[in-house]
Design a protein around this motif. Structure first.
Motif, PDB file in Angstrom:
ATOM      1  N   ARG A 141       0.832  -1.209   0.000  1.00 28.25           N
ATOM      2  CA  ARG A 141       0.000   0.000   0.000  1.00 28.25           C
ATOM      3  C   ARG A 141       0.867   1.260   0.000  1.00 28.25           C
ATOM      4  O   ARG A 141       0.576   2.232  -0.710  1.00 28.25           O
ATOM      5  CB  ARG A 141      -0.921   0.019   1.220  1.00 28.25           C
ATOM      6  CG  ARG A 141      -1.947  -1.093   1.253  1.00 28.25           C
ATOM      7  CD  ARG A 141      -3.101  -0.755   2.193  1.00 28.25           C
ATOM      8  NE  ARG A 141      -2.651  -0.313   3.503  1.00 28.25           N
ATOM      9  CZ  ARG A 141      -2.385  -1.123   4.525  1.00 28.25           C
ATOM     10  NH1 ARG A 141      -2.515  -2.447   4.361  1.00 28.25           N
ATOM     11  NH2 ARG A 141      -2.004  -0.646   5.701  1.00 28.25           N
ATOM     12  N   LEU A 142       1.938   1.229   0.797  1.00 32.58           N
ATOM     13  CA  LEU A 142       2.814   2.399   0.856  1.00 32.58           C
ATOM     14  C   LEU A 142       3.512   2.623  -0.482  1.00 32.58           C
ATOM     15  O   LEU A 142       3.624   3.770  -0.937  1.00 32.58           O
ATOM     16  CB  LEU A 142       3.849   2.208   1.969  1.00 32.58           C
ATOM     17  CG  LEU A 142       4.849   3.352   2.162  1.00 32.58           C
ATOM     18  CD1 LEU A 142       4.133   4.658   2.488  1.00 32.58           C
ATOM     19  CD2 LEU A 142       5.851   3.021   3.267  1.00 32.58           C
ATOM     20  N   ASP A 143       3.951   1.549  -1.128  1.00 33.55           N
ATOM     21  CA  ASP A 143       4.602   1.684  -2.436  1.00 33.55           C
ATOM     22  C   ASP A 143       3.650   2.336  -3.437  1.00 33.55           C
ATOM     23  O   ASP A 143       4.051   3.200  -4.232  1.00 33.55           O
ATOM     24  CB  ASP A 143       5.034   0.313  -2.960  1.00 33.55           C
ATOM     25  CG  ASP A 143       6.157  -0.293  -2.128  1.00 33.55           C
ATOM     26  OD1 ASP A 143       6.698   0.426  -1.272  1.00 33.55           O
ATOM     27  OD2 ASP A 143       6.469  -1.480  -2.330  1.00 33.55           O
ATOM     28  N   ALA A 155       4.200   6.000  -5.139  1.00 31.02           N
ATOM     29  CA  ALA A 155       4.249   6.059  -6.603  1.00 31.02           C
ATOM     30  C   ALA A 155       3.305   7.128  -7.135  1.00 31.02           C
ATOM     31  O   ALA A 155       3.620   7.818  -8.121  1.00 31.02           O
ATOM     32  CB  ALA A 155       3.898   4.692  -7.187  1.00 31.02           C
ATOM     33  N   ALA A 156       2.158   7.293  -6.489  1.00 33.53           N
ATOM     34  CA  ALA A 156       1.196   8.303  -6.942  1.00 33.53           C
ATOM     35  C   ALA A 156       1.721   9.721  -6.746  1.00 33.53           C
ATOM     36  O   ALA A 156       1.262  10.655  -7.415  1.00 33.53           O
ATOM     37  CB  ALA A 156      -0.121   8.124  -6.197  1.00 33.53           C
ATOM     38  N   GLU A 157       2.686   9.887  -5.835  1.00 34.09           N
ATOM     39  CA  GLU A 157       3.234  11.218  -5.565  1.00 34.09           C
ATOM     40  C   GLU A 157       4.446  11.541  -6.427  1.00 34.09           C
ATOM     41  O   GLU A 157       4.850  12.710  -6.505  1.00 34.09           O
ATOM     42  CB  GLU A 157       3.642  11.314  -4.087  1.00 34.09           C
ATOM     43  CG  GLU A 157       2.496  11.157  -3.100  1.00 34.09           C
ATOM     44  CD  GLU A 157       1.521  12.319  -3.161  1.00 34.09           C
ATOM     45  OE1 GLU A 157       1.951  13.428  -3.538  1.00 34.09           O
ATOM     46  OE2 GLU A 157       0.338  12.116  -2.857  1.00 34.09           O
ATOM     47  N   LEU A 158       5.062  10.554  -7.074  1.00 31.14           N
ATOM     48  CA  LEU A 158       6.322  10.786  -7.769  1.00 31.14           C
ATOM     49  C   LEU A 158       6.171  11.581  -9.059  1.00 31.14           C
ATOM     50  O   LEU A 158       6.962  12.496  -9.330  1.00 31.14           O
ATOM     51  CB  LEU A 158       7.003   9.447  -8.060  1.00 31.14           C
ATOM     52  CG  LEU A 158       7.439   8.639  -6.827  1.00 31.14           C
ATOM     53  CD1 LEU A 158       8.090   7.333  -7.252  1.00 31.14           C
ATOM     54  CD2 LEU A 158       8.383   9.442  -5.961  1.00 31.14           C
ATOM     55  N   ALA A 159       5.171  11.256  -9.880  1.00 32.07           N
ATOM     56  CA  ALA A 159       5.023  11.933 -11.175  1.00 32.07           C
ATOM     57  C   ALA A 159       4.835  13.447 -11.018  1.00 32.07           C
ATOM     58  O   ALA A 159       5.505  14.225 -11.703  1.00 32.07           O
ATOM     59  CB  ALA A 159       3.883  11.311 -11.963  1.00 32.07           C
ATOM     60  N   PRO A 160       3.943  13.916 -10.135  1.00 29.65           N
ATOM     61  CA  PRO A 160       3.803  15.377  -9.992  1.00 29.65           C
ATOM     62  C   PRO A 160       5.076  16.070  -9.510  1.00 29.65           C
ATOM     63  O   PRO A 160       5.228  17.276  -9.704  1.00 29.65           O
ATOM     64  CB  PRO A 160       2.685  15.512  -8.935  1.00 29.65           C
ATOM     65  CG  PRO A 160       1.944  14.228  -8.992  1.00 29.65           C
ATOM     66  CD  PRO A 160       2.965  13.195  -9.308  1.00 29.65           C
ATOM     67  N   ILE A 183      11.655  12.235  -0.287  1.00 34.91           N
ATOM     68  CA  ILE A 183      11.265  12.326   1.123  1.00 34.91           C
ATOM     69  C   ILE A 183       9.916  13.003   1.259  1.00 34.91           C
ATOM     70  O   ILE A 183       9.071  12.599   2.068  1.00 34.91           O
ATOM     71  CB  ILE A 183      12.353  13.063   1.929  1.00 34.91           C
ATOM     72  CG1 ILE A 183      13.588  12.178   2.031  1.00 34.91           C
ATOM     73  CG2 ILE A 183      11.859  13.445   3.312  1.00 34.91           C
ATOM     74  CD1 ILE A 183      14.802  12.869   2.598  1.00 34.91           C
ATOM     75  N   LEU A 184       9.698  14.049   0.467  1.00 37.42           N
ATOM     76  CA  LEU A 184       8.398  14.722   0.504  1.00 37.42           C
ATOM     77  C   LEU A 184       7.290  13.753   0.097  1.00 37.42           C
ATOM     78  O   LEU A 184       6.223  13.704   0.729  1.00 37.42           O
ATOM     79  CB  LEU A 184       8.410  15.939  -0.418  1.00 37.42           C
ATOM     80  CG  LEU A 184       7.093  16.706  -0.523  1.00 37.42           C
ATOM     81  CD1 LEU A 184       6.634  17.201   0.845  1.00 37.42           C
ATOM     82  CD2 LEU A 184       7.216  17.865  -1.498  1.00 37.42           C
ATOM     83  N   ALA A 185       7.526  12.981  -0.965  1.00 40.43           N
ATOM     84  CA  ALA A 185       6.527  11.998  -1.389  1.00 40.43           C
ATOM     85  C   ALA A 185       6.252  10.997  -0.275  1.00 40.43           C
ATOM     86  O   ALA A 185       5.094  10.634  -0.005  1.00 40.43           O
ATOM     87  CB  ALA A 185       7.013  11.278  -2.644  1.00 40.43           C
ATOM     88  N   LEU A 186       7.307  10.554   0.403  1.00 42.84           N
ATOM     89  CA  LEU A 186       7.146   9.614   1.513  1.00 42.84           C
ATOM     90  C   LEU A 186       6.363  10.237   2.655  1.00 42.84           C
ATOM     91  O   LEU A 186       5.467   9.620   3.233  1.00 42.84           O
ATOM     92  CB  LEU A 186       8.529   9.184   2.016  1.00 42.84           C
ATOM     93  CG  LEU A 186       8.984   7.765   1.683  1.00 42.84           C
ATOM     94  CD1 LEU A 186      10.399   7.541   2.159  1.00 42.84           C
ATOM     95  CD2 LEU A 186       8.046   6.737   2.281  1.00 42.84           C
ATOM     96  N   LYS A 187       6.717  11.473   3.001  1.00 42.38           N
ATOM     97  CA  LYS A 187       6.032  12.148   4.104  1.00 42.38           C
ATOM     98  C   LYS A 187       4.547  12.301   3.799  1.00 42.38           C
ATOM     99  O   LYS A 187       3.692  12.107   4.675  1.00 42.38           O
ATOM    100  CB  LYS A 187       6.653  13.518   4.361  1.00 42.38           C
ATOM    101  CG  LYS A 187       8.061  13.496   4.921  1.00 42.38           C
ATOM    102  CD  LYS A 187       8.126  12.918   6.317  1.00 42.38           C
ATOM    103  CE  LYS A 187       7.512  13.824   7.354  1.00 42.38           C
ATOM    104  NZ  LYS A 187       7.704  13.288   8.729  1.00 42.38           N
ATOM    105  N   ALA A 242       3.497  21.776  -7.390  1.00 42.31           N
ATOM    106  CA  ALA A 242       3.155  20.500  -6.751  1.00 42.31           C
ATOM    107  C   ALA A 242       3.861  20.366  -5.408  1.00 42.31           C
ATOM    108  O   ALA A 242       3.282  19.886  -4.426  1.00 42.31           O
ATOM    109  CB  ALA A 242       3.537  19.338  -7.672  1.00 42.31           C
ATOM    110  N   ILE A 243       5.115  20.803  -5.356  1.00 43.98           N
ATOM    111  CA  ILE A 243       5.850  20.756  -4.089  1.00 43.98           C
ATOM    112  C   ILE A 243       5.182  21.649  -3.055  1.00 43.98           C
ATOM    113  O   ILE A 243       4.962  21.257  -1.905  1.00 43.98           O
ATOM    114  CB  ILE A 243       7.324  21.173  -4.308  1.00 43.98           C
ATOM    115  CG1 ILE A 243       8.061  20.112  -5.120  1.00 43.98           C
ATOM    116  CG2 ILE A 243       8.021  21.393  -2.964  1.00 43.98           C
ATOM    117  CD1 ILE A 243       9.475  20.501  -5.506  1.00 43.98           C
TER     118      ILE A 243
END
Length: 554
Positions: free
Chosen positions: A373-375, A379-384, A440-444, A472-473
């Motif tokens: 679920r975390l992966d 992944a949904a946060e990486l493209a933006p 890290i931002l995507a992870l947070k 996006a950031i």
């Protein structure tokens, strides 16, 4: 969260007092204005090395004071303070002060109590999480990945920890019982022989001292026997001095009435006869007490020799021999009852092992599901964030049996692959500074409310990006700050426009004196600073209009 920061004589900062609030705080300013000085100052109260180069030129002492306030003090912080014998009342602020001298050395204080820098470093994990170009803690540190995944999975790790402790305890008891029985069996023949010797000897506590006293008295009698016999001759018989005194007393008694002085002489002589009689009795008692019986003395000395020889053999005092006998009997008894005890402990250890493994396996399954679920969420946060080609993976790796522990049977680590076809590797190993911050931002964002430090700082997370990626950031930083406090050092107007509070860092010079200042901007000041970030040195009407649009969109 961090509510205030007071800086005195740190590099270009002469005196600075800042107040911080919840939400997203942004810090902007031209390159070289001194943003790093603020982070270095905060690093001092978090336990970073006290570099004397931080002390402002021409001064002897630099100091930084940070105030943190909590609705409820986190348990981890309270535990660390309690172990350091620092009491903090409910609702009381946590005030950390660090002083650095220009000639070397530093001191640290928590609520005015002196503390070691190690305590500051321990508390820093729960106070401030810093992510930047050289991030070496927080999400990059693999040691914290397991706890983050467990919180994300809402896993009950306490049951596994308790099962591990129970298994460890029963295992230790089993090994101890085996060792005792093995040692007893190895020495069984010797123990039996020693116990037989001591049983025959029948030592008694206090016996040695009593025998030694008797022997000493008899040895005294042997030395004094000649004198005692000579004294006895003087006191006994019809020719003895005492017999003569008694005869004189009888004669004087017959004539004592003839003159007062004779009566007095008789009284004195009677007293002397009485004292001499007492002396005779005492002499007789002494002779009885000091009678030298060679056979008895020989028996006493033989017994003393046996007791002391046994004590030397068993490396103890003679009075400890009875206790040694009890230990030997217990060791021999352990051989008889040891096998039954070992069998019982083996069953208990086996049951505890099965219980631990069942709970650890269930936790491992829960972790694997949460990792997937975390992966997906990351992944949904990486493209933006302009990390389209990157991939993220939460590695849940089964540990070998000898590395199982209270946290289960898994090693957890966050891995990334930045390019198609490239292998996965730890976050800090292959990501560039800008990529790392965005990862890290995507992870947070994906982890959202899953714990962490009270204050999160992103240092130039937007380096090298602009436009839609910067927007996006900014949107994600604003969203992430909604549940607490987040500070962002930024060069991006899109990120700055998202701030709840906006601080401008500026550098000014007066002659040869250079100073750094920080100001909290009002609405007009924010428009002007964002316009400067958009247009550069010359602020144009178009830049101000664009700044207004960014602020309105935020």
């Amino acid at each position: 969260m961090l509510t205030s920061l007071a800086i005195r004589n740190v590099v270009l900062i002469e005196a600075l007092d800042l107040g911080f609030a919840a939400g997203l705080g942004v810090l902007t300013g031209e390159t070289g204005a001194g943003k790093s000085i603020l982070l270095d100052s905060l690093g001092l109260v978090l336990g970073d090395r006290a570099d004397t180069g931080l002390v402002r030129a021409g001064t002897d002492l630099a100091s930084v004071t940070a105030t943190f306030e909590f609705a409820t003090l986190p348990d981890a912080i309270r535990t660390a303070l309690t172990e350091a014998e620092i009491e903090i009342e409910p609702g009381e602020a946590l005030i950390i002060k660090r002083r650095v001298r220009a000639d070397g050395g530093s001191r640290a204080f928590i609520n005015d109590q002196p503390v070691g820098v190690a305590l500051l470093r321990e508390l820093s994990r729960y106070l401030v999480e810093l992510h930047g170009q050289h991030d070496d803690r927080g999400l990059v540190n693999a040691r914290g990945h397991r706890a983050l995944l467990d919180r994300y999975a809402q896993a009950d790790t306490g049951a596994v920890t308790q099962a591990w402790q129970r298994w460890s305890r029963t295992g230790a008891e089993l090994e101890q019982a085996r060792a005792l029985v093995a040692a007893a069996r190895a020495d069984e023949e010797l123990l039996t022989a020693h116990l037989a010797e001591l049983t025959k000897l029948e030592p008694v506590v206090g016996e040695e001292a009593e025998l030694a006293a008797q022997r000493a008295d008899m040895q005294k009698g042997e030395r004094l026997s000649a004198d005692l016999v000579a004294l006895q001759v003087l006191w006994e018989g019809s020719d003895s001095a005492l017999a003569g005194m008694r005869s004189a007393a009888r004669r004087l008694d017959r004539i004592a009435t003839e003159h007062p002085l004779l009566a007095e002489a008789l009284a004195a002589l009677d007293r002397a006869v009485i004292e001499a009689g007492e002396a005779e009795d005492l002499l007789g008692a002494a002779m009885d007490a000091l009678t030298h019986d060679p056979l008895l003395l020989d028996r006493i000395e033989t017994r003393l020799f046996e007791l002391r020889a046994a004590a030397r053999k068993h490396a103890c005092a003679a009075d400890d021999l009875p206790a040694k006998m009890l230990d030997m009997r217990a060791a021999l008894d352990a051989i008889v009852g040891g096998d039954a005890d070992i069998a019982r402990l083996e069953r208990a250890s086996h049951d505890a092992a099965l219980d631990y493994q069942a709970k650890a396996e269930a936790l491992s399954v829960l972790r694997a599901e949460a990792a997937r679920r975390l992966d997906t969420a990351v992944a949904a946060e990486l493209a933006p964030l302009k990390l389209d080609a990157a991939r993220f993976r939460t590695a849940v790796v089964r540990l070998p049996d000898d590395r199982w522990g209270p946290n289960g049977v898994d090693a957890i680590e966050f891995l990334i692959s930045t390019n198609p076809g490239s292998a996965f590797a730890p976050l800090g190993k292959i990501a560039s500074g800008g990529e790392l911050s965005r990862f890290i931002l995507a992870l947070k964002v994906a982890l959202a409310e899953q714990g962490g430090a009270a204050t999160v700082i992103f240092d130039e997370i937007d380096r090298g990006v602009g436009g839609a990626v910067a927007s996006a950031i900014g949107e994600r930083l604003h969203r992430l700050a909604g549940g607490g406090q987040l500070l962002a050092v930024t060069h991006s107007p899109q990120v700055a426009a998202r701030g709840t509070n906006h601080f401008l860092i500026a550098k000014s010079s007066e002659g040869i004196v250079t100073r750094t200042s920080v100001a909290l901007l009002n609405a007009a000041g924010r428009q002007e600073e964002i316009a400067r970030m958009l247009s550069g040195a010359e602020i144009t009407p178009e830049a101000r209009a664009q700044a207004d649009r960014l602020l309105e969109q935020a």
